[in-house]
Design a protein around this motif. Structure first.
Motif, PDB file in Angstrom:
ATOM      1  N   SER A  75       8.469  -6.238   0.993  1.00 47.91           N
ATOM      2  CA  SER A  75       9.138  -4.943   1.034  1.00 47.91           C
ATOM      3  C   SER A  75       9.228  -4.492   2.481  1.00 47.91           C
ATOM      4  O   SER A  75       8.336  -4.731   3.281  1.00 47.91           O
ATOM      5  CB  SER A  75       8.366  -3.905   0.205  1.00 47.91           C
ATOM      6  OG  SER A  75       7.050  -3.759   0.691  1.00 47.91           O
ATOM      7  N   THR A  76      10.347  -3.835   2.815  1.00 47.77           N
ATOM      8  CA  THR A  76      10.584  -3.372   4.171  1.00 47.77           C
ATOM      9  C   THR A  76      10.652  -1.858   4.174  1.00 47.77           C
ATOM     10  O   THR A  76      11.220  -1.243   3.274  1.00 47.77           O
ATOM     11  CB  THR A  76      11.886  -3.961   4.734  1.00 47.77           C
ATOM     12  OG1 THR A  76      11.802  -5.377   4.717  1.00 47.77           O
ATOM     13  CG2 THR A  76      12.133  -3.485   6.163  1.00 47.77           C
ATOM     14  N   PHE A  77      10.065  -1.247   5.199  1.00 48.01           N
ATOM     15  CA  PHE A  77       9.966   0.204   5.273  1.00 48.01           C
ATOM     16  C   PHE A  77      10.223   0.607   6.706  1.00 48.01           C
ATOM     17  O   PHE A  77       9.581   0.102   7.617  1.00 48.01           O
ATOM     18  CB  PHE A  77       8.561   0.629   4.837  1.00 48.01           C
ATOM     19  CG  PHE A  77       8.376   2.116   4.677  1.00 48.01           C
ATOM     20  CD1 PHE A  77       8.744   2.742   3.511  1.00 48.01           C
ATOM     21  CD2 PHE A  77       7.796   2.865   5.692  1.00 48.01           C
ATOM     22  CE1 PHE A  77       8.539   4.108   3.356  1.00 48.01           C
ATOM     23  CE2 PHE A  77       7.601   4.225   5.550  1.00 48.01           C
ATOM     24  CZ  PHE A  77       7.965   4.855   4.365  1.00 48.01           C
ATOM     25  N   THR A  81      10.227  -1.583  12.438  1.00 49.32           N
ATOM     26  CA  THR A  81      10.545  -2.329  11.218  1.00 49.32           C
ATOM     27  C   THR A  81       9.251  -2.890  10.667  1.00 49.32           C
ATOM     28  O   THR A  81       8.604  -3.729  11.300  1.00 49.32           O
ATOM     29  CB  THR A  81      11.524  -3.472  11.506  1.00 49.32           C
ATOM     30  OG1 THR A  81      12.729  -2.916  12.055  1.00 49.32           O
ATOM     31  CG2 THR A  81      11.854  -4.238  10.227  1.00 49.32           C
ATOM     32  N   MET A  82       8.858  -2.383   9.483  1.00 51.28           N
ATOM     33  CA  MET A  82       7.596  -2.803   8.863  1.00 51.28           C
ATOM     34  C   MET A  82       7.896  -3.577   7.587  1.00 51.28           C
ATOM     35  O   MET A  82       8.817  -3.238   6.835  1.00 51.28           O
ATOM     36  CB  MET A  82       6.726  -1.581   8.562  1.00 51.28           C
ATOM     37  CG  MET A  82       6.261  -0.856   9.823  1.00 51.28           C
ATOM     38  SD  MET A  82       5.318   0.639   9.474  1.00 51.28           S
ATOM     39  CE  MET A  82       6.643   1.758   8.995  1.00 51.28           C
ATOM     40  N   ASN A  83       7.097  -4.591   7.344  1.00 50.20           N
ATOM     41  CA  ASN A  83       7.340  -5.471   6.214  1.00 50.20           C
ATOM     42  C   ASN A  83       6.027  -5.890   5.581  1.00 50.20           C
ATOM     43  O   ASN A  83       5.061  -6.242   6.292  1.00 50.20           O
ATOM     44  CB  ASN A  83       8.095  -6.721   6.685  1.00 50.20           C
ATOM     45  CG  ASN A  83       8.316  -7.705   5.551  1.00 50.20           C
ATOM     46  OD1 ASN A  83       9.127  -7.466   4.668  1.00 50.20           O
ATOM     47  ND2 ASN A  83       7.574  -8.805   5.578  1.00 50.20           N
ATOM     48  N   HIS A  84       5.957  -5.853   4.254  1.00 44.07           N
ATOM     49  CA  HIS A  84       4.793  -6.365   3.534  1.00 44.07           C
ATOM     50  C   HIS A  84       5.185  -7.631   2.793  1.00 44.07           C
ATOM     51  O   HIS A  84       6.197  -7.673   2.089  1.00 44.07           O
ATOM     52  CB  HIS A  84       4.248  -5.353   2.527  1.00 44.07           C
ATOM     53  CG  HIS A  84       3.116  -5.913   1.718  1.00 44.07           C
ATOM     54  ND1 HIS A  84       3.247  -6.282   0.395  1.00 44.07           N
ATOM     55  CD2 HIS A  84       1.836  -6.196   2.059  1.00 44.07           C
ATOM     56  CE1 HIS A  84       2.095  -6.753  -0.041  1.00 44.07           C
ATOM     57  NE2 HIS A  84       1.225  -6.709   0.946  1.00 44.07           N
ATOM     58  N   ASP A  85       4.395  -8.677   2.956  1.00 41.86           N
ATOM     59  CA  ASP A  85       4.626  -9.956   2.289  1.00 41.86           C
ATOM     60  C   ASP A  85       3.451 -10.211   1.356  1.00 41.86           C
ATOM     61  O   ASP A  85       2.333 -10.483   1.791  1.00 41.86           O
ATOM     62  CB  ASP A  85       4.739 -11.068   3.338  1.00 41.86           C
ATOM     63  CG  ASP A  85       5.199 -12.390   2.744  1.00 41.86           C
ATOM     64  OD1 ASP A  85       4.968 -12.609   1.545  1.00 41.86           O
ATOM     65  OD2 ASP A  85       5.780 -13.207   3.491  1.00 41.86           O
ATOM     66  N   SER A  86       3.721 -10.125   0.045  1.00 37.65           N
ATOM     67  CA  SER A  86       2.639 -10.303  -0.927  1.00 37.65           C
ATOM     68  C   SER A  86       2.195 -11.748  -1.027  1.00 37.65           C
ATOM     69  O   SER A  86       1.088 -12.031  -1.501  1.00 37.65           O
ATOM     70  CB  SER A  86       3.078  -9.791  -2.305  1.00 37.65           C
ATOM     71  OG  SER A  86       4.241 -10.478  -2.738  1.00 37.65           O
ATOM     72  N   ASN A  87       3.029 -12.695  -0.605  1.00 35.31           N
ATOM     73  CA  ASN A  87       2.603 -14.098  -0.593  1.00 35.31           C
ATOM     74  C   ASN A  87       1.598 -14.359   0.524  1.00 35.31           C
ATOM     75  O   ASN A  87       0.612 -15.064   0.351  1.00 35.31           O
ATOM     76  CB  ASN A  87       3.807 -15.026  -0.414  1.00 35.31           C
ATOM     77  CG  ASN A  87       4.726 -15.019  -1.619  1.00 35.31           C
ATOM     78  OD1 ASN A  87       4.345 -14.584  -2.703  1.00 35.31           O
ATOM     79  ND2 ASN A  87       5.948 -15.486  -1.441  1.00 35.31           N
ATOM     80  N   ALA A  88       1.874 -13.789   1.695  1.00 30.30           N
ATOM     81  CA  ALA A  88       0.969 -13.966   2.834  1.00 30.30           C
ATOM     82  C   ALA A  88      -0.162 -12.952   2.833  1.00 30.30           C
ATOM     83  O   ALA A  88      -1.074 -13.046   3.666  1.00 30.30           O
ATOM     84  CB  ALA A  88       1.753 -13.842   4.138  1.00 30.30           C
ATOM     85  N   VAL A 106       8.528  -3.020  16.747  1.00 30.52           N
ATOM     86  CA  VAL A 106       9.150  -1.784  17.213  1.00 30.52           C
ATOM     87  C   VAL A 106      10.118  -2.102  18.350  1.00 30.52           C
ATOM     88  O   VAL A 106       9.780  -2.835  19.285  1.00 30.52           O
ATOM     89  CB  VAL A 106       8.090  -0.779  17.695  1.00 30.52           C
ATOM     90  CG1 VAL A 106       8.761   0.485  18.233  1.00 30.52           C
ATOM     91  CG2 VAL A 106       7.143  -0.416  16.561  1.00 30.52           C
ATOM     92  N   THR A 107      11.331  -1.557  18.260  1.00 31.36           N
ATOM     93  CA  THR A 107      12.293  -1.656  19.355  1.00 31.36           C
ATOM     94  C   THR A 107      12.682  -0.257  19.795  1.00 31.36           C
ATOM     95  O   THR A 107      12.738   0.678  18.985  1.00 31.36           O
ATOM     96  CB  THR A 107      13.551  -2.433  18.949  1.00 31.36           C
ATOM     97  OG1 THR A 107      14.154  -1.793  17.807  1.00 31.36           O
ATOM     98  CG2 THR A 107      13.222  -3.873  18.620  1.00 31.36           C
ATOM     99  N   TYR A 141       2.524   4.417  12.760  1.00 32.06           N
ATOM    100  CA  TYR A 141       3.346   4.285  11.569  1.00 32.06           C
ATOM    101  C   TYR A 141       2.488   3.972  10.353  1.00 32.06           C
ATOM    102  O   TYR A 141       1.404   3.379  10.466  1.00 32.06           O
ATOM    103  CB  TYR A 141       4.404   3.194  11.775  1.00 32.06           C
ATOM    104  CG  TYR A 141       5.179   3.383  13.060  1.00 32.06           C
ATOM    105  CD1 TYR A 141       6.183   4.336  13.142  1.00 32.06           C
ATOM    106  CD2 TYR A 141       4.864   2.634  14.185  1.00 32.06           C
ATOM    107  CE1 TYR A 141       6.875   4.541  14.324  1.00 32.06           C
ATOM    108  CE2 TYR A 141       5.541   2.823  15.375  1.00 32.06           C
ATOM    109  CZ  TYR A 141       6.553   3.784  15.441  1.00 32.06           C
ATOM    110  OH  TYR A 141       7.214   3.984  16.614  1.00 32.06           O
ATOM    111  N   VAL A 142       3.006   4.390   9.203  1.00 23.12           N
ATOM    112  CA  VAL A 142       2.311   4.185   7.933  1.00 23.12           C
ATOM    113  C   VAL A 142       3.229   3.400   7.009  1.00 23.12           C
ATOM    114  O   VAL A 142       4.388   3.780   6.803  1.00 23.12           O
ATOM    115  CB  VAL A 142       1.929   5.529   7.281  1.00 23.12           C
ATOM    116  CG1 VAL A 142       1.217   5.287   5.945  1.00 23.12           C
ATOM    117  CG2 VAL A 142       1.051   6.347   8.212  1.00 23.12           C
ATOM    118  N   LEU A 143       2.722   2.292   6.463  1.00 22.40           N
ATOM    119  CA  LEU A 143       3.505   1.468   5.541  1.00 22.40           C
ATOM    120  C   LEU A 143       2.875   1.528   4.151  1.00 22.40           C
ATOM    121  O   LEU A 143       1.723   1.126   3.971  1.00 22.40           O
ATOM    122  CB  LEU A 143       3.545   0.014   6.021  1.00 22.40           C
ATOM    123  CG  LEU A 143       4.196  -0.987   5.054  1.00 22.40           C
ATOM    124  CD1 LEU A 143       5.684  -0.675   4.895  1.00 22.40           C
ATOM    125  CD2 LEU A 143       4.008  -2.417   5.557  1.00 22.40           C
TER     126      LEU A 143
END
Length: 612
Positions: A20-22, A40-47, A54-55, A138-140
């Motif tokens: 998921s991207t937030f 750009t934050m991303n959660h990978d449930s596989n990893a 951040v840009t 940032y909070v994800l």
């Protein structure tokens, strides 16, 4: 200047998949600067982890050639990004990546359904405009993080051999425990973790439960010589169950030990500067070790027992010795035990920069010591010193101490070197140069600079090189980055008379401090058809020729000493002079400028020598 305002825009995007991207986008404006901070934050449930990148998308709405953008960490004052407008585009857009303090967060850091990312508080500078104190936290949300659970146990010496922790057994503190986990698809590979036991011998290891096939808890192989495999201890524990309690390691001690001897030393030494050397002996093993630790110090150092910790019990010349007793990994409830001495040493007056001080040490080798090679150490430490790094150079340098050049010389190239040798960051550096009246100020051409720089004429023939917002670190914090320079060329006026001297020096201002004044660069218009042999004379002492190629002649220094030093103060050659006239071979010295120091019972003097 335009009135500054803050506009916050939050965009949320959730993708239904294994990740998921937030995003949380913020826009800032000040003067001509528009900055869009885009994490750009991303959660990978596989990893079983989340990432954050951040840009900073920056637009300078009214820009010009050689305009600049600088991004600074406002806490550490570290420059994170800097660039210049090489095309003259207006508006001018720049994209900069911002390094976060924690780019990846594993799922075991999730709390309350969220994970936090932290980065530097930003300042963006362009000319007179500044956007200050831009937050970078940032909070994800992580709605379905991977799950984890604990493995706990006790590691102890099982003195009665009953495979249970009870009275008389000894808990082991500070032992490393390793966990290795096999994961199945779609999460592949190994998950590894290391923890240490606490004083009660207990360890607690958090293992990943999601995607787990099995896991193994073990002690490192380096402990095998102390704790052999027995009926109570097989070396490791493998399980498929989480949580797991009472994953104990009842250990039996062997009689083997590994005594080691080494010394902690400073990275460098200063002439006449006192320092501490810390030799130590340590034992990895259940059986105790008793013996003698010996240090043979460099003969050019003086030992001060009153300023040392654990003073030597025996001193003979350069040999110092200490008695150590009962070093064992079990004593005092700790696994790692050492005997440490703090040896206070001072280099004597013969030690100079460029020298090396060497120390040799060793400890008693016991019959049950499995590795005798680590009972001995040799350490050599360089001798260094500071020197004035703020200098001015001219090319061509010319010949002789007056820098003789022909009138046909097309131009003079000057380089002003500067270094922040203070104790804090230099925000601005300004270099002021007053050009000699015999050069054409309007011909000045910038050849190069170490950092972004803007030249400015203060008056006819007076130029200032502005290194604003240079954020030059001090030499103690970051020596390689503490240097800077500016290089420029000027033409001489035509028709200069023989003997005309062209002089130049620089004034370097670090922030609001008084000027640091460089040496004076000197050239003299000379007839190239006339050979010039220069003589250095100080009192009755004469040294010639200067410049020199293969040798110099020294007169009137009988019963004295002549030393030749590099510009950093390092003595490269020294000679006792007994005769009225002495010839000294300098053919082995590299070309360059040197300092000659002459000393006799009447006087001491220094002067420059040019080696060609």
């Amino acid at each position: 200047m335009k009135k500054g305002y803050l506009q916050l825009l939050f965009c949320f995007l959730l993708l239904v998949s294994s990740s998921s991207t937030f995003a949380q986008i913020a826009t800032y404006n000040r003067g001509d600067i528009t900055a869009v901070i885009n994490p750009t934050m991303n959660h990978d449930s596989n990893a079983c982890s989340s990432t954050c990148f951040v840009t900073a998308n920056i637009t300078i709405n009214s820009s010009f050639l050689n305009d600049s953008v600088i991004i600074v960490d406002t806490i550490t004052h570290t420059r994170l990004f800097a660039t210049g407008n090489a095309t003259g585009a207006s508006p001018w857009s720049v994209i900069a990546g911002i390094n976060m303090y924690n780019t990846v967060q594993p799922d075991y850091m999730v709390g309350g359904g969220v994970v936090f990312f932290n980065g530097p508080v930003l300042k963006i500078i362009s000319g007179v405009d500044t956007i200050d104190s831009i937050p970078n936290n940032y909070v994800l949300p992580v709605p379905n993080p991977c799950t984890y659970n604990n493995v706990t146990g006790t590691i102890y010496v099982d003195n009665n051999g009953d495979c249970a922790y009870n009275a008389g057994d000894v808990p082991l503190n500070g032992l490393i425990v390793t966990g290795t986990e096999n994961l199945f698809s779609p999460s592949t590979g190994l998950y590894m973790n290391n923890v240490y036991t606490v004083p009660t011998g207990i360890y607690t290891m958090r293992m990943q439960q999601s995607w787990m096939t099995n896991y193994t808890i073990s002690l490192p192989p380096s402990y095998a010589f102390i704790f052999p495999v027995t009926s109570c201890f097989t070396g490791s524990i493998t399980s498929t169950t989480l949580p797991l309690i009472n994953a104990d390691f009842p250990l039996q001690c062997s009689s083997n030990i590994d005594l080691q001897c080494w010394a902690n030393a400073p990275c460098d030494i200063r002439p006449l500067g006192a320092f501490l050397l810390h030799p130590y002996a340590t034992n990895t093993g259940c059986d105790s070790a008793t013996g003698i630790m010996t240090l043979i110090k460099d003969s050019h150092t003086t030992y001060n027992a009153s300023l040392s910790t654990n003073p030597a019990t025996y001193v003979s010349g350069d040999t110092l010795q200490w008695n150590y007793t009962n070093l064992t990994n079990i004593s005092n409830g700790a696994y790692w035990n050492s005997f440490i001495a703090g040896v206070h040493l001072t280099p004597d007056a013969t030690v100079n920069i460029g020298d090396t001080l060497c120390f040799h040490g060793y400890a008693t080798i016991a019959s049950n010591d499995i590795d005798s090679t680590n009972n001995v150490f040799n350490i050599c430490i360089p001798v260094v010193a500071s020197f004035d790094p703020n200098i001015k150079e001219v090319s061509p340098r010319g010949t002789g101490v007056t820098g003789n050049i022909p009138v046909s010389t097309p131009d003079l190239e000057y380089t002003i070197h500067f270094q922040n040798t203070g104790t804090a960051l230099a925000y601005n550096v300004n270099v002021v140069d007053t050009l000699d009246a015999d050069v054409d100020a309007l011909s000045l051409k910038i050849v190069g600079a170490s950092h972004y720089m803007v030249p400015e004429w203060l008056a006819p023939g007076v130029v200032r090189f502005n290194f604003n917002s240079i954020f030059l670190p001090d030499s103690n914090t970051n020596e390689p980055a503490s240097h800077g320079f500016v290089r420029f060329k000027v033409n001489m006026h035509t028709g200069l008379a023989l003997g005309t001297q062209i002089k130049n020096k620089g004034y370097i201002y670090f922030d609001s401090n008084p000027a640091v004044i460089t040496n004076e660069a000197l050239n003299t218009i000379a007839d190239p058809t006339v050979a010039v042999t220069n003589v250095i004379q100080s009192g009755n002492v004469r040294i010639y020729p200067n410049p020199a190629t293969t040798q110099i002649t020294v007169e009137n220094l009988q019963n004295g000493t002549l030393s030749i030093m590099g510009i950093n103060g390092n003595v490269v050659m020294s000679k006792e002079i007994t005769a009225v006239k002495t010839t000294i071979d300098i053919s082995h010295l590299p070309a360059g400028m040197y300092i000659i120091k002459t000393t006799n019972k009447n006087s001491t003097s220094t002067t420059k020598l040019i080696k060609q």
